[in-house]
Design a protein around this motif. Structure first.
Motif, PDB file in Angstrom:
ATOM      1  N   GLY A   1      18.365  42.185  19.079  1.00  0.00           N
ATOM      2  CA  GLY A   1      19.365  41.645  19.975  1.00  0.00           C
ATOM      3  C   GLY A   1      20.394  42.680  20.467  1.00  0.00           C
ATOM      4  N   PHE A   2      20.788  43.576  19.608  1.00  0.00           N
ATOM      5  CA  PHE A   2      21.703  44.504  20.278  1.00  0.00           C
ATOM      6  C   PHE A   2      21.056  45.552  21.282  1.00  0.00           C
ATOM      7  CE2 PHE A   2      24.452  43.954  16.626  1.00  0.00           C
ATOM      8  CZ  PHE A   2      25.734  44.073  17.079  1.00  0.00           C
TER       9      PHE A   2
ATOM     10  N   PHE B   1      18.803  39.305  24.778  1.00  0.00           N
ATOM     11  CA  PHE B   1      19.812  39.329  23.278  1.00  0.00           C
ATOM     12  C   PHE B   1      19.714  37.939  22.759  1.00  0.00           C
ATOM     13  CE2 PHE B   1      23.618  37.712  21.801  1.00  0.00           C
ATOM     14  CZ  PHE B   1      23.828  38.287  20.508  1.00  0.00           C
ATOM     15  N   VAL B   2      19.814  36.788  23.478  1.00  0.00           N
ATOM     16  CA  VAL B   2      19.811  35.484  23.078  1.00  0.00           C
ATOM     17  C   VAL B   2      18.423  35.118  22.371  1.00  0.00           C
ATOM     18  CG1 VAL B   2      20.328  33.159  23.410  1.00  0.00           C
ATOM     19  CG2 VAL B   2      21.749  34.711  24.501  1.00  0.00           C
ATOM     20  N   GLY B   3      17.486  35.421  23.077  1.00  0.00           N
ATOM     21  CA  GLY B   3      16.218  35.139  22.554  1.00  0.00           C
ATOM     22  C   GLY B   3      15.797  35.884  21.614  1.00  0.00           C
ATOM     23  N   ARG B   4      16.284  37.193  21.334  1.00  0.00           N
ATOM     24  CA  ARG B   4      16.016  37.770  20.129  1.00  0.00           C
ATOM     25  C   ARG B   4      16.516  37.291  18.780  1.00  0.00           C
ATOM     26  NH1 ARG B   4      14.692  43.808  22.220  1.00  0.00           N
ATOM     27  NH2 ARG B   4      13.991  43.287  24.252  1.00  0.00           N
ATOM     28  N   ILE B   5      17.775  36.859  19.105  1.00  0.00           N
ATOM     29  CA  ILE B   5      18.843  36.444  18.011  1.00  0.00           C
ATOM     30  C   ILE B   5      17.986  35.041  17.516  1.00  0.00           C
ATOM     31  CG2 ILE B   5      21.080  35.363  17.516  1.00  0.00           C
ATOM     32  CD1 ILE B   5      21.004  38.447  17.249  1.00  0.00           C
ATOM     33  N   PHE B   6      17.938  34.261  18.516  1.00  0.00           N
ATOM     34  CA  PHE B   6      17.363  32.934  18.308  1.00  0.00           C
ATOM     35  C   PHE B   6      16.080  32.908  17.586  1.00  0.00           C
ATOM     36  CE2 PHE B   6      14.544  29.296  19.456  1.00  0.00           C
ATOM     37  CZ  PHE B   6      15.628  28.229  19.110  1.00  0.00           C
ATOM     38  N   SER B   7      15.087  33.746  17.940  1.00  0.00           N
ATOM     39  CA  SER B   7      13.771  33.952  17.352  1.00  0.00           C
ATOM     40  C   SER B   7      13.937  34.483  16.103  1.00  0.00           C
ATOM     41  CB  SER B   7      12.775  34.469  18.283  1.00  0.00           C
ATOM     42  OG  SER B   7      12.907  35.891  18.395  1.00  0.00           O
TER      43      SER B   7
ATOM     44  N   LYS C   1      19.869  45.019  -4.989  1.00  0.00           N
ATOM     45  CA  LYS C   1      19.831  43.535  -4.536  1.00  0.00           C
ATOM     46  C   LYS C   1      21.266  43.072  -4.209  1.00  0.00           C
ATOM     47  CE  LYS C   1      16.777  41.469  -3.370  1.00  0.00           C
ATOM     48  NZ  LYS C   1      16.329  41.332  -2.061  1.00  0.00           N
ATOM     49  N   HIS C   2      21.533  42.441  -2.949  1.00  0.00           N
ATOM     50  CA  HIS C   2      22.945  41.954  -2.665  1.00  0.00           C
ATOM     51  C   HIS C   2      23.074  40.312  -2.894  1.00  0.00           C
ATOM     52  CE1 HIS C   2      26.346  40.827  -0.345  1.00  0.00           C
ATOM     53  NE2 HIS C   2      26.804  42.289  -0.368  1.00  0.00           N
ATOM     54  N   PRO C   3      24.097  39.909  -3.593  1.00  0.00           N
ATOM     55  CA  PRO C   3      23.773  38.048  -3.735  1.00  0.00           C
ATOM     56  C   PRO C   3      23.859  37.391  -2.565  1.00  0.00           C
ATOM     57  CG  PRO C   3      25.797  39.180  -4.450  1.00  0.00           C
ATOM     58  CD  PRO C   3      25.063  40.508  -4.051  1.00  0.00           C
ATOM     59  N   HIS C   4      24.733  38.126  -1.413  1.00  0.00           N
ATOM     60  CA  HIS C   4      25.252  37.131  -0.398  1.00  0.00           C
ATOM     61  C   HIS C   4      24.725  37.849   1.020  1.00  0.00           C
ATOM     62  CE1 HIS C   4      27.060  34.649  -3.303  1.00  0.00           C
ATOM     63  NE2 HIS C   4      28.200  35.704  -3.835  1.00  0.00           N
ATOM     64  N   GLU C   5      23.353  38.270   1.088  1.00  0.00           N
ATOM     65  CA  GLU C   5      22.887  39.087   2.202  1.00  0.00           C
ATOM     66  C   GLU C   5      22.978  37.872   3.461  1.00  0.00           C
ATOM     67  OE1 GLU C   5      19.063  41.110   2.036  1.00  0.00           O
ATOM     68  OE2 GLU C   5      20.108  42.603   1.020  1.00  0.00           O
ATOM     69  N   PHE C   6      22.448  36.896   2.953  1.00  0.00           N
ATOM     70  CA  PHE C   6      22.263  35.887   4.379  1.00  0.00           C
ATOM     71  C   PHE C   6      23.688  35.485   4.981  1.00  0.00           C
ATOM     72  CE2 PHE C   6      22.264  31.291   5.628  1.00  0.00           C
ATOM     73  CZ  PHE C   6      21.446  31.566   6.695  1.00  0.00           C
ATOM     74  N   ARG C   7      25.016  35.477   4.105  1.00  0.00           N
ATOM     75  CA  ARG C   7      26.068  35.229   4.638  1.00  0.00           C
ATOM     76  C   ARG C   7      26.463  36.229   5.355  1.00  0.00           C
ATOM     77  NH1 ARG C   7      30.524  34.609  -0.132  1.00  0.00           N
ATOM     78  NH2 ARG C   7      30.051  36.862   0.195  1.00  0.00           N
ATOM     79  N   VAL C   8      26.227  37.474   4.984  1.00  0.00           N
ATOM     80  CA  VAL C   8      26.855  38.703   5.859  1.00  0.00           C
ATOM     81  C   VAL C   8      26.082  38.630   7.067  1.00  0.00           C
ATOM     82  CG1 VAL C   8      26.760  41.226   5.912  1.00  0.00           C
ATOM     83  CG2 VAL C   8      27.117  39.929   3.867  1.00  0.00           C
ATOM     84  N   PHE C   9      24.920  38.258   7.087  1.00  0.00           N
ATOM     85  CA  PHE C   9      24.035  38.376   8.451  1.00  0.00           C
ATOM     86  C   PHE C   9      24.672  37.333   9.306  1.00  0.00           C
ATOM     87  CE2 PHE C   9      20.332  40.690   5.952  1.00  0.00           C
ATOM     88  CZ  PHE C   9      20.798  41.807   6.291  1.00  0.00           C
ATOM     89  N   ILE C  10      25.024  36.209   8.837  1.00  0.00           N
ATOM     90  CA  ILE C  10      25.506  35.130   9.651  1.00  0.00           C
ATOM     91  C   ILE C  10      26.653  35.482  10.226  1.00  0.00           C
ATOM     92  CG2 ILE C  10      26.554  32.617   9.406  1.00  0.00           C
ATOM     93  CD1 ILE C  10      23.673  32.842   9.538  1.00  0.00           C
ATOM     94  N   GLN C  11      27.499  36.414   9.618  1.00  0.00           N
ATOM     95  CA  GLN C  11      28.931  36.743   9.959  1.00  0.00           C
ATOM     96  C   GLN C  11      28.699  37.811  11.214  1.00  0.00           C
ATOM     97  OE1 GLN C  11      30.659  38.249   6.544  1.00  0.00           O
ATOM     98  NE2 GLN C  11      31.477  36.214   5.737  1.00  0.00           N
ATOM     99  N   ILE C  12      27.764  38.573  10.802  1.00  0.00           N
ATOM    100  CA  ILE C  12      27.192  39.625  12.092  1.00  0.00           C
ATOM    101  C   ILE C  12      26.871  38.795  13.076  1.00  0.00           C
ATOM    102  CG2 ILE C  12      25.882  41.792  12.652  1.00  0.00           C
ATOM    103  CD1 ILE C  12      25.954  42.257   9.708  1.00  0.00           C
ATOM    104  N   LEU C  13      26.046  37.962  13.034  1.00  0.00           N
ATOM    105  CA  LEU C  13      25.483  36.878  14.084  1.00  0.00           C
ATOM    106  C   LEU C  13      26.653  36.388  14.836  1.00  0.00           C
ATOM    107  CD1 LEU C  13      23.218  35.652  15.641  1.00  0.00           C
ATOM    108  CD2 LEU C  13      23.309  33.749  13.801  1.00  0.00           C
TER     109      LEU C  13
ATOM    110  N   THR D   1      28.175  38.868  17.271  1.00  0.00           N
ATOM    111  CA  THR D   1      27.240  39.227  18.405  1.00  0.00           C
ATOM    112  C   THR D   1      27.364  38.250  19.285  1.00  0.00           C
ATOM    113  OG1 THR D   1      25.313  38.447  17.083  1.00  0.00           O
ATOM    114  CG2 THR D   1      25.628  40.727  16.983  1.00  0.00           C
ATOM    115  N   LEU D   2      27.293  36.904  18.926  1.00  0.00           N
ATOM    116  CA  LEU D   2      27.512  35.732  19.876  1.00  0.00           C
ATOM    117  C   LEU D   2      28.756  35.651  20.698  1.00  0.00           C
ATOM    118  CD1 LEU D   2      25.776  32.870  17.700  1.00  0.00           C
ATOM    119  CD2 LEU D   2      24.629  34.083  19.282  1.00  0.00           C
ATOM    120  N   VAL D   3      29.832  36.033  19.860  1.00  0.00           N
ATOM    121  CA  VAL D   3      31.002  36.132  20.704  1.00  0.00           C
ATOM    122  C   VAL D   3      30.991  37.347  21.690  1.00  0.00           C
ATOM    123  CG1 VAL D   3      33.444  36.724  20.452  1.00  0.00           C
ATOM    124  CG2 VAL D   3      32.515  35.391  18.946  1.00  0.00           C
ATOM    125  N   LEU D   4      30.260  38.648  21.434  1.00  0.00           N
ATOM    126  CA  LEU D   4      30.126  39.450  22.422  1.00  0.00           C
ATOM    127  C   LEU D   4      29.268  38.861  23.652  1.00  0.00           C
ATOM    128  CD1 LEU D   4      30.416  42.459  23.282  1.00  0.00           C
ATOM    129  CD2 LEU D   4      28.454  42.889  22.027  1.00  0.00           C
ATOM    130  N   ALA D   5      28.173  38.161  23.161  1.00  0.00           N
ATOM    131  CA  ALA D   5      27.281  37.786  24.074  1.00  0.00           C
ATOM    132  C   ALA D   5      27.897  36.830  25.098  1.00  0.00           C
ATOM    133  CB  ALA D   5      25.849  37.140  23.646  1.00  0.00           C
TER     134      ALA D   5
END
Length: 573
Positions: free
Chosen positions: A154-155, A373-379, A204-216, A219-223
């Motif tokens: 996406g980046f 970018f949106v297509g890569r993030i979405f998929s 192993k990190h207990p909350h990887e999914f949550r962190v990736f959602i925050q980064i997402l 990136t959506l704000v940037l887009a």
């Protein structure tokens, strides 16, 4: 936090996998310069005084350079990542700088071969950066590879829109200077972060999914910001001071993941301290293992070529190379990438032939970048969620994206008022989705041990598709349209009919690609019904139970010493 503690923590941040991920985002953004090619083919055509077929041959050299890089796939196994990234930086600068010298007249009588060689060198820097960054990041975050690949790609897709704004702030609308800009700017960024991107031992990190959602969300704000900016630029004339403020805002959004990286390293430090404390109390502890990427050690590269392991296990290079699944993926890449890149690389001339202004064409280039970018993030994210919750196979989503691209091609072939804007959205979105889905499926089906090689084997099919579709089909059909509808001495066609035949053909070939992808859907249906990431989740349940015992401790942002209360509860001091 004392100075010694701060120094140790700062070192942990810089060498940690979260900072490595942040650096990877910036390097991939800079590699998006590759998609700015649509801005300057006219300068090359003007310099060479050539027809469209010749210009598309030069574009084909670009595709060769950006897709054929078996050497770097081999070097990944024997050379440290920083060496490869330094090579990447040098290739980018040399390639684009020599092209800039030619178009501004510093090189006397440049030839087609001159442009072909240097555009291939510049393109090769992009695939080299892709190979290094993707391989390292999927190994650092193997359980969420769909999401991590979605963010990284996406980046990359968003990079063209980001770099366009930086270039406008520095050089204005001088597109010859754009070539010089993409020679030095991406090279400098890659050089700066070359030593930060490396494989890190996984805890192993207990909350990887949550962190990736925050980064997402960032990136959506940037887009969204870039989308609004692109619309505003069509309505208001920006001066360079305004572009400077825009660039400051963009840089602010780009560095936000750095603060997330610092926070997550703090969490990791606290988690490590908790585990050390548990071990000091001599309690039975299930070990948290690093993920092994070599599940298939017993297989030689040259044995059991046709005795393949189960999908998801590590294939040897020859097992993957002779796999029917790999053949099907390569066919969809050849068709899908080839048709989309044909549209994207010809966007400037398509807009010119249909009567759009230069400002409108520039906006369309940014739109394609944003929706790429949106297509890569979405998929990446949506396919991961659909796969996890509903066992929706990724190959079926690939089929749907190929059908979306067909609609975009038809809008080019049979245009109406402002339809090229809609076509740019659909083609950019479909291309971004295809890129992410293909590289994710490769990692899932063939394993991670030889991912770099399989990624590059699949990429080899892209130049084949682009040569056939861009040079032999679109280029020749455009030149025929010039002879029929325009003055042949101008090498330019004007009118809606200029690209009608070629994009009708692209629609038909993309429908064939969708049919081929359905064969892959059928072959992998049972595989995607299983928990394909089960082996990477082996220790997660145990870790989550431990973390839930000490929820405060993991969330607390400060580093604190641990003491045991007389009743046995943990308190912080």
């Amino acid at each position: 936090m004392e100075s010694a503690q701060f120094s140790n923590f700062a070192r942990q941040v810089v060498v940690g996998r979260w900072f490595s991920l942040f650096a990877s985002f910036l390097v991939m953004t800079s590699a998006g310069a590759f998609y700015l090619y649509a801005y300057f083919p006219e300068h090359i055509k003007e310099t060479l005084q050539c027809d469209q077929t010749t210009l598309n041959k030069i574009s084909f050299y670009k595709d060769i350079g950006s897709n054929i890089d078996v050497v770097s796939a081999l070097l990944v196994y024997i050379a440290p990542s920083w060496i490869l990234l330094l090579i990447c930086s040098a290739l980018n600068f040399i390639g684009y700088f020599k092209i800039w010298q030619a178009v501004v007249g510093q090189i006397a009588h440049p030839t087609v071969e001159y442009f072909g060689v240097y555009i291939a060198i510049a393109g090769n820097s992009q695939i080299l950066a892709n190979t290094v960054v993707l391989v390292i990041c999927v190994r650092n975050f193997p359980e969420r590879r769909g999401m991590i690949l979605g963010l990284l790609k996406g980046f990359l897709g968003l990079g063209a829109a980001v770099l366009t704004q930086v270039y406008l702030a520095i050089y204005g609308h001088d597109t010859k200077s754009l070539i010089l800009f993409i020679a030095w700017c991406p090279s400098l960024i890659t050089l700066f972060f070359a030593f930060s991107i490396r494989e890190v031992k996984i805890v192993k990190h207990p909350h990887e999914f949550r962190v990736f959602i925050q980064i997402l969300c960032i990136t959506l704000v940037l887009a969204l910001f870039l989308t609004v900016l692109t619309i505003a630029e069509q309505m208001v004339q920006f001066d360079q001071l305004a572009y400077t403020f825009v660039v400051v805002a963009i840089i602010g959004l780009l560095i936000l993941p750095l603060f997330i990286a610092i926070r997550e390293e703090m969490v990791q430090l606290n988690l490590n301290n908790m585990i050390k404390f548990e071990k000091s109390q001599s309690k039975p502890q299930r070990p948290i293992h690093a993920i092994s990427h070599n599940q298939n050690h017993g297989n030689s590269h040259y044995s059991n070529i046709f005795n393949k392991p189960e999908r998801g296990d590590d294939y040897t290079i020859l097992q993957g190379f002779f796999s029917i699944d790999m053949l099907l993926i390569c066919l969809t890449i050849s068709i899908g990438f080839g048709s989309s890149l044909t549209a994207m690389d010809n966007l400037g001339q398509i807009g010119e032939s249909q009567g759009y202004s230069t400002e409108s064409v520039n906006a369309m280039v940014s739109i394609i970048s944003i929706f790429n970018f949106v297509g890569r993030i979405f998929s990446g994210f949506v396919s991961e969620i659909l796969l996890e919750k509903y066992k929706f196979p990724r190959p079926l989503m690939l089929t749907l994206t190929l059908l979306v691209s067909c609609i975009g091609f038809l809008l080019v072939a049979f245009p109406f008022h402002n339809s090229l804007y809609i076509a740019s959205i659909l083609i950019g979105f479909a291309f971004g989705s295809q890129v992410l889905l293909d590289i994710t499926m490769i990692s899932e089906i063939f394993g991670l041990e030889h991912y770099a090689m399989f990624y590059n084997i699949a990429q080899l099919s892209c130049p084949i598709g682009t040569y056939v579709l861009k040079v032999l089909v679109a280029g020749k059909l455009y030149d025929e349209a010039v002879k029929t509808w325009s003055d042949p001495t101008e090498y330019i066609c004007h009118g809606e009919q200029c690209y009608r035949s070629s994009f009708t053909f692209l629609t038909g070939i993309s429908l064939l690609g969708a049919a081929i992808s359905l064969i892959l859907v059928k072959r992998t249906r049972e595989f995607y019904r299983e928990d394909i990431y089960k082996k990477f989740r082996e220790d997660m349940d145990s870790l989550k139970e431990e973390v839930e015992l000490y929820p405060h401790y993991v969330r607390q942002p400060e580093v604190e010493s641990i003491h045991v209360h007389q009743e046995g509860t943990i308190i912080k001091k």
